[in-house]
Design an enzyme around this catalytic site. Sequence first.
Site, PDB file in Angstrom:
ATOM      1  N   TYR A 141       0.805  -1.216   0.000  1.00  0.00           N
ATOM      2  CA  TYR A 141       0.000   0.000   0.000  1.00  0.00           C
ATOM      3  C   TYR A 141       0.840   1.270   0.000  1.00  0.00           C
ATOM      4  CZ  TYR A 141      -4.144  -2.822   1.125  1.00  0.00           C
ATOM      5  OH  TYR A 141      -5.168  -3.730   1.104  1.00  0.00           O
ATOM      6  N   LYS A 189       3.902 -15.380   2.517  1.00  0.00           N
ATOM      7  CA  LYS A 189       3.866 -16.169   1.280  1.00  0.00           C
ATOM      8  C   LYS A 189       5.322 -16.492   0.953  1.00  0.00           C
ATOM      9  CE  LYS A 189       1.607 -17.895  -2.239  1.00  0.00           C
ATOM     10  NZ  LYS A 189       0.813 -19.111  -2.129  1.00  0.00           N
ATOM     11  N   ASP A 221      -2.563 -18.231   1.720  1.00  0.00           N
ATOM     12  CA  ASP A 221      -3.675 -18.950   1.067  1.00  0.00           C
ATOM     13  C   ASP A 221      -4.207 -20.060   1.980  1.00  0.00           C
ATOM     14  OD1 ASP A 221      -1.133 -19.972   0.666  1.00  0.00           O
ATOM     15  OD2 ASP A 221      -1.424 -20.485  -1.437  1.00  0.00           O
ATOM     16  N   ASP A 245      -5.368  -6.952   5.750  1.00  0.00           N
ATOM     17  CA  ASP A 245      -6.594  -6.278   5.312  1.00  0.00           C
ATOM     18  C   ASP A 245      -7.614  -7.331   4.880  1.00  0.00           C
ATOM     19  OD1 ASP A 245      -8.326  -4.316   4.579  1.00  0.00           O
ATOM     20  OD2 ASP A 245      -7.190  -3.592   2.866  1.00  0.00           O
ATOM     21  N   ASP A 249     -11.051  -8.938   7.236  1.00  0.00           N
ATOM     22  CA  ASP A 249     -12.427  -8.822   6.722  1.00  0.00           C
ATOM     23  C   ASP A 249     -13.056 -10.210   6.594  1.00  0.00           C
ATOM     24  OD1 ASP A 249     -12.324  -6.039   6.466  1.00  0.00           O
ATOM     25  OD2 ASP A 249     -13.358  -6.082   4.526  1.00  0.00           O
TER      26      ASP A 249
END
Length: 369
Positions: A141, A189, A221, A245, A249
């Site tokens: 970001y 990852k 994942d 993020d 959620d």
Amino acid sequence: MELKITVVAGDGIGPEVTREAVEILSTVAHLNGHKFTFVEERIGGVAIRQDGSPLPARTLAAALDSDAVLLGAVGGNEFNALPPDKRPEAGLLQLRQALGGYANLRPAVAYEPLSHNSPLRPEVTRGADILFVRELLGGLYFSQPRAWDRDAGMALNTMRYTRAEVVRVARVAFDLASKRRGKVTSVDKANVLEVSQLWRATVTEVAAEYPGVTIDHQYVDACAMHLMNTPRNFDVVLTENLFGDILSDEAAVITGSLGMLPSATIGGKVNLYEPVHGSAPDIAGTGKANPLGAILTAAMILRHSAGLEQDARAIEDAVANVLQRGYRTADLVRAGTHGEQPVTTREMGRLVYEALNEIIDRAQALHAV
Ligand code: NAD
């Protein structure tokens, strides 16, 4: 205890849920003899309309001059055509950067009785209590270079972390885990990304400083799947900006609604507190907004900016008590289910207020014996 809180309610349902959070904080102050001062300022769409900027200078100055900032939500459909740096959301990103908090704490708790609105089976979600610690200032970001070359049909973002950035957020996660159930799951990852290999190596080093806390590494994942299959196995989830993020959620599903999630961003000049949800233009002004995410955010202010752990717990107990008695805002009610009483935003706020009064009265009576 004295506390100066800048309140930036923002847009859509922001003012509706923030009002309830402020009332709960005022109640705690009144009953327990604290002095909380609230300074109201504008941010987001309302600030664009009135001040011509999503983060007016006076809002930023007030935020920097306070002990904590409480934000509602920003955003609205009328601003969707504006370029990203002119939109209401730009004001929030600028505020986060100016305050400098790097550790975003997002608890996700499955309150009883479990929401019928969660598509997950009760035996899966029962007892789930997860704290996400999301790195907030680095990663995809914010890292440079970033670009969108329309002529070339090419866009670029960069995921960059330094060892120091990982160390400081990892220490927050391990400190918090040592006060909870003593387990950190670090999510990366590392099978594909070098930046994740740095992340994993650094978290492993920090873990050695905390012999009482167990560490588990998961690929993002696989973690997304485990969160839905076995949410009870998680205590503290430590991860970088983008993964945090998305995963936090996803965890809203465990609680039944995005409206249940509070958050705190700590580690900078002034801590920033905000419910996880956005401005929800689809329900703004209808009385359907769930204020519990904002009210639980108020509890986090007391815990992380005032050291008032007992008062923070009293608010969380009041929320649990109201839910236990079957009261629900519309987002938590599934049509056709029995035993749930739909209430408006204001009614929910009032119910928490009454339960909180009783809890604090009882605690004071016990103390006086
Ligand atoms: P949203 O979180 O506003 O809403 C998603 C869905 O959840 C909607 O159906 C909404 O009605 C529901 N919802 C959200 N909060 C709720 C609550 N407290 N009670 C009941 N239902 C609730 O996300 P969105 O629709 O993608 O975005 C709407 C606007 O908010 C956009 O402009 C977006 O950029 C902005 N946004 C702001 C923030 C923030 O201020 N931190 C975060 C996310 C999105």
